[in-house]
Design a protein around this motif. Structure first.
Motif, PDB file in Angstrom:
ATOM      1  N   SER A  38      31.361  13.105  33.889  1.00  0.00           N
ATOM      2  CA  SER A  38      32.324  13.941  34.598  1.00  0.00           C
ATOM      3  C   SER A  38      31.742  15.332  34.799  1.00  0.00           C
ATOM      4  O   SER A  38      31.027  15.846  33.933  1.00  0.00           O
ATOM      5  CB  SER A  38      33.622  14.053  33.781  1.00  0.00           C
ATOM      6  N   PRO A  39      32.027  15.920  35.940  1.00  0.00           N
ATOM      7  CA  PRO A  39      31.538  17.293  36.149  1.00  0.00           C
ATOM      8  C   PRO A  39      32.150  18.241  35.132  1.00  0.00           C
ATOM      9  O   PRO A  39      33.277  18.051  34.678  1.00  0.00           O
ATOM     10  CB  PRO A  39      32.001  17.618  37.575  1.00  0.00           C
ATOM     11  N   ALA A  40      31.401  19.276  34.761  1.00  0.00           N
ATOM     12  CA  ALA A  40      31.887  20.246  33.782  1.00  0.00           C
ATOM     13  C   ALA A  40      33.118  20.954  34.322  1.00  0.00           C
ATOM     14  O   ALA A  40      33.192  21.288  35.504  1.00  0.00           O
ATOM     15  CB  ALA A  40      30.792  21.270  33.472  1.00  0.00           C
ATOM     16  N   ALA A  41      34.103  21.176  33.438  1.00  0.00           N
ATOM     17  CA  ALA A  41      35.323  21.847  33.852  1.00  0.00           C
ATOM     18  C   ALA A  41      35.021  23.294  34.227  1.00  0.00           C
ATOM     19  O   ALA A  41      34.218  23.959  33.596  1.00  0.00           O
ATOM     20  CB  ALA A  41      36.352  21.802  32.711  1.00  0.00           C
ATOM     21  N   THR A  42      35.690  23.778  35.289  1.00  0.00           N
ATOM     22  CA  THR A  42      35.505  25.165  35.712  1.00  0.00           C
ATOM     23  C   THR A  42      36.137  26.082  34.685  1.00  0.00           C
ATOM     24  O   THR A  42      37.298  25.913  34.315  1.00  0.00           O
ATOM     25  CB  THR A  42      36.174  25.410  37.070  1.00  0.00           C
ATOM     26  N   PRO A  43      35.395  27.095  34.154  1.00  0.00           N
ATOM     27  CA  PRO A  43      35.975  27.973  33.153  1.00  0.00           C
ATOM     28  C   PRO A  43      37.155  28.754  33.707  1.00  0.00           C
ATOM     29  O   PRO A  43      37.151  29.164  34.870  1.00  0.00           O
ATOM     30  CB  PRO A  43      34.811  28.915  32.778  1.00  0.00           C
ATOM     31  N   THR A  44      38.169  28.960  32.868  1.00  0.00           N
ATOM     32  CA  THR A  44      39.343  29.713  33.284  1.00  0.00           C
ATOM     33  C   THR A  44      38.966  31.175  33.472  1.00  0.00           C
ATOM     34  O   THR A  44      38.317  31.769  32.623  1.00  0.00           O
ATOM     35  CB  THR A  44      40.451  29.591  32.219  1.00  0.00           C
ATOM     36  N   ALA A  45      39.371  31.752  34.595  1.00  0.00           N
ATOM     37  CA  ALA A  45      39.042  33.147  34.888  1.00  0.00           C
ATOM     38  C   ALA A  45      39.731  34.063  33.879  1.00  0.00           C
ATOM     39  O   ALA A  45      40.895  33.862  33.515  1.00  0.00           O
ATOM     40  CB  ALA A  45      39.471  33.494  36.305  1.00  0.00           C
ATOM     41  N   VAL A  46      39.012  35.093  33.432  1.00  0.00           N
ATOM     42  CA  VAL A  46      39.583  36.070  32.512  1.00  0.00           C
ATOM     43  C   VAL A  46      40.526  36.978  33.303  1.00  0.00           C
ATOM     44  O   VAL A  46      40.135  37.540  34.329  1.00  0.00           O
ATOM     45  CB  VAL A  46      38.474  36.914  31.853  1.00  0.00           C
ATOM     46  N   PRO A  47      41.771  37.128  32.888  1.00  0.00           N
ATOM     47  CA  PRO A  47      42.710  37.966  33.647  1.00  0.00           C
ATOM     48  C   PRO A  47      42.280  39.426  33.641  1.00  0.00           C
ATOM     49  O   PRO A  47      41.665  39.911  32.685  1.00  0.00           O
ATOM     50  CB  PRO A  47      44.043  37.768  32.906  1.00  0.00           C
ATOM     51  N   ASP A  48      42.616  40.127  34.711  1.00  0.00           N
ATOM     52  CA  ASP A  48      42.281  41.546  34.846  1.00  0.00           C
ATOM     53  C   ASP A  48      43.052  42.343  33.789  1.00  0.00           C
ATOM     54  O   ASP A  48      44.290  42.317  33.767  1.00  0.00           O
ATOM     55  CB  ASP A  48      42.653  42.018  36.248  1.00  0.00           C
ATOM     56  N   PRO A  49      42.369  43.080  32.909  1.00  0.00           N
ATOM     57  CA  PRO A  49      43.080  43.846  31.882  1.00  0.00           C
ATOM     58  C   PRO A  49      43.721  45.111  32.438  1.00  0.00           C
ATOM     59  O   PRO A  49      44.431  45.809  31.703  1.00  0.00           O
ATOM     60  CB  PRO A  49      41.967  44.189  30.878  1.00  0.00           C
ATOM     61  N   CYS A  50      43.484  45.421  33.713  1.00  0.00           N
ATOM     62  CA  CYS A  50      43.976  46.664  34.304  1.00  0.00           C
ATOM     63  C   CYS A  50      45.054  46.386  35.342  1.00  0.00           C
ATOM     64  O   CYS A  50      45.057  46.991  36.427  1.00  0.00           O
ATOM     65  CB  CYS A  50      42.819  47.442  34.918  1.00  0.00           C
ATOM     66  N   ALA A  51      45.946  45.479  35.036  1.00  0.00           N
ATOM     67  CA  ALA A  51      46.941  45.058  36.021  1.00  0.00           C
ATOM     68  C   ALA A  51      48.244  45.841  35.939  1.00  0.00           C
ATOM     69  O   ALA A  51      49.109  45.686  36.800  1.00  0.00           O
ATOM     70  CB  ALA A  51      47.228  43.566  35.860  1.00  0.00           C
ATOM     71  N   SER A  52      48.434  46.675  34.924  1.00  0.00           N
ATOM     72  CA  SER A  52      49.705  47.386  34.761  1.00  0.00           C
ATOM     73  C   SER A  52      49.460  48.876  34.598  1.00  0.00           C
ATOM     74  O   SER A  52      48.368  49.324  34.222  1.00  0.00           O
ATOM     75  CB  SER A  52      50.465  46.860  33.539  1.00  0.00           C
ATOM     76  N   LEU A  53      50.500  49.667  34.856  1.00  0.00           N
ATOM     77  CA  LEU A  53      50.401  51.111  34.648  1.00  0.00           C
ATOM     78  C   LEU A  53      50.102  51.459  33.194  1.00  0.00           C
ATOM     79  O   LEU A  53      49.411  52.437  32.913  1.00  0.00           O
ATOM     80  CB  LEU A  53      51.699  51.786  35.085  1.00  0.00           C
ATOM     81  N   LEU A  54      50.647  50.684  32.253  1.00  0.00           N
ATOM     82  CA  LEU A  54      50.388  50.953  30.834  1.00  0.00           C
ATOM     83  C   LEU A  54      48.898  50.976  30.532  1.00  0.00           C
ATOM     84  O   LEU A  54      48.442  51.734  29.668  1.00  0.00           O
ATOM     85  CB  LEU A  54      51.073  49.905  29.953  1.00  0.00           C
ATOM     86  N   SER A  55      48.132  50.150  31.232  1.00  0.00           N
ATOM     87  CA  SER A  55      46.697  50.095  30.975  1.00  0.00           C
ATOM     88  C   SER A  55      45.915  51.126  31.786  1.00  0.00           C
ATOM     89  O   SER A  55      44.796  51.484  31.417  1.00  0.00           O
ATOM     90  CB  SER A  55      46.166  48.697  31.285  1.00  0.00           C
ATOM     91  N   ILE A  56      46.497  51.629  32.891  1.00  0.00           N
ATOM     92  CA  ILE A  56      45.755  52.500  33.798  1.00  0.00           C
ATOM     93  C   ILE A  56      45.970  53.981  33.513  1.00  0.00           C
ATOM     94  O   ILE A  56      45.024  54.777  33.561  1.00  0.00           O
ATOM     95  CB  ILE A  56      46.127  52.183  35.263  1.00  0.00           C
TER      96      ILE A  56
END
Length: 291
Positions: A38-56
């Motif tokens: 079976s083909p290797a599973a596509t790795p799950t993308a790491v979510p953007d840590p800068c998606a909210s005002l709290l982080s920015i």
């Protein structure tokens, strides 16, 4: 056995040999092929840590956050602080609006920043003074991130445009390495390692530059019921002035996002360090807006 019989026997053996070969090939062809891996599973993308005002949003802590303002966005951070100096020649210093304009660029991991001059009112030393602070220009770059961490750098240049009572007198230069690490769904650590060429006026009335190492560390905890958090921060200055020793601050912060465009913050902090017989504490609040 006659010659004819011998020829018939040989012919039978030849036919049988060819037949057995054909049967074997047919049987081999009828077997199902071995399953391919079976083909290797596509790795799950790491979510953007800068998606909210709290982080920015950077304010109101001493340390600088990792996250940049993303492309197509402008963030304006504003605040008010009342600093109380106790001891000999003490007094209050109010500073506002402490605006910082941050503009996203075509590279989502890079923003440029301008700190417009702020208004100051002070009664320290028993003398009332008012005036503007220095102009600051800088940029921030998010180097990278993983599932639990992100890291980056920023640089700031302060231009001595303010009133003498509130200006550094010389240009100041700051270079920071910024980091953040998520401990779990509720708690996170972050900090800044700063290298600074600061400046201040000395008793002779002339500005003097000096170097200061300024590390910070902050523990944040997410609050239930919405995008909000509380934080506790420790900040250290290896020098508090050209002729002064080190100084520390402890800062407590509350932040809450009201949708994706507005953030409110409130803070209380103090310095446990006694310099020239004086100590300091402060309160503040702010509003930040992003399109």
């Amino acid at each position: 056995m006659s010659n004819l019989e011998r020829m018939l026997v040989i012919a039978i053996f030849v036919v049988a040999a060819f037949a057995s070969t054909g049967i074997g090939k047919a049987q081999g062809a009828s077997e199902p092929p071995s399953p391919s891996p079976s083909p290797a599973a596509t790795p799950t993308a790491v979510p953007d840590p800068c998606a909210s005002l709290l982080s920015i949003v950077n304010r109101p802590t001493f340390g600088t956050g990792v996250c940049t303002v993303r492309s197509g966005h402008v963030l304006i951070e504003n605040g008010y602080t009342n600093l109380v100096t106790t001891g000999p020649a003490g007094g209050n210093t109010a500073t506002y609006p402490q605006s910082l304009v941050r503009i996203g660029t075509s590279d989502p991991h890079l923003d440029v920043e301008v700190g417009p001059i702020a208004e100051n009112h002070s009664s320290v030393g028993g003398t009332f003074a008012a005036g503007l602070s220095d102009l600051a220009i800088g940029a921030k770059y998010e180097i990278g991130y993983s599932a639990n961490a992100d890291w980056g750098i920023n640089a700031v240049v302060t231009i001595p445009t303010g009133a003498t009572a509130f200006s550094a007198g010389n240009a100041q230069y700051t270079g920071n390495f910024n980091w953040a690490y998520t401990l779990n769904s509720e708690f996170g650590l972050s900090g800044t390692v700063g290298f600074n060429a600061f400046s201040a006026y000395v008793s002779a009335g002339v500005p003097q530059s000096y170097f200061a190492f300024t590390p910070t560390v902050e523990l944040s905890a997410a609050l239930p019921g919405g995008p909000s958090q509380v934080s506790a921060e420790y900040a250290y200055f290896s020098k508090a002035g050209p002729t002064l020793g080190s100084k520390s601050f402890v800062d407590f912060v509350y932040q809450r996002d009201f949708g994706p465009h507005v953030q409110f913050d409130a803070e209380y902090g103090f310095s446990p360090t006694v310099l020239l017989g004086q100590k300091q504490h402060y309160v503040g609040a702010g509003l930040s807006f992003m399109n």
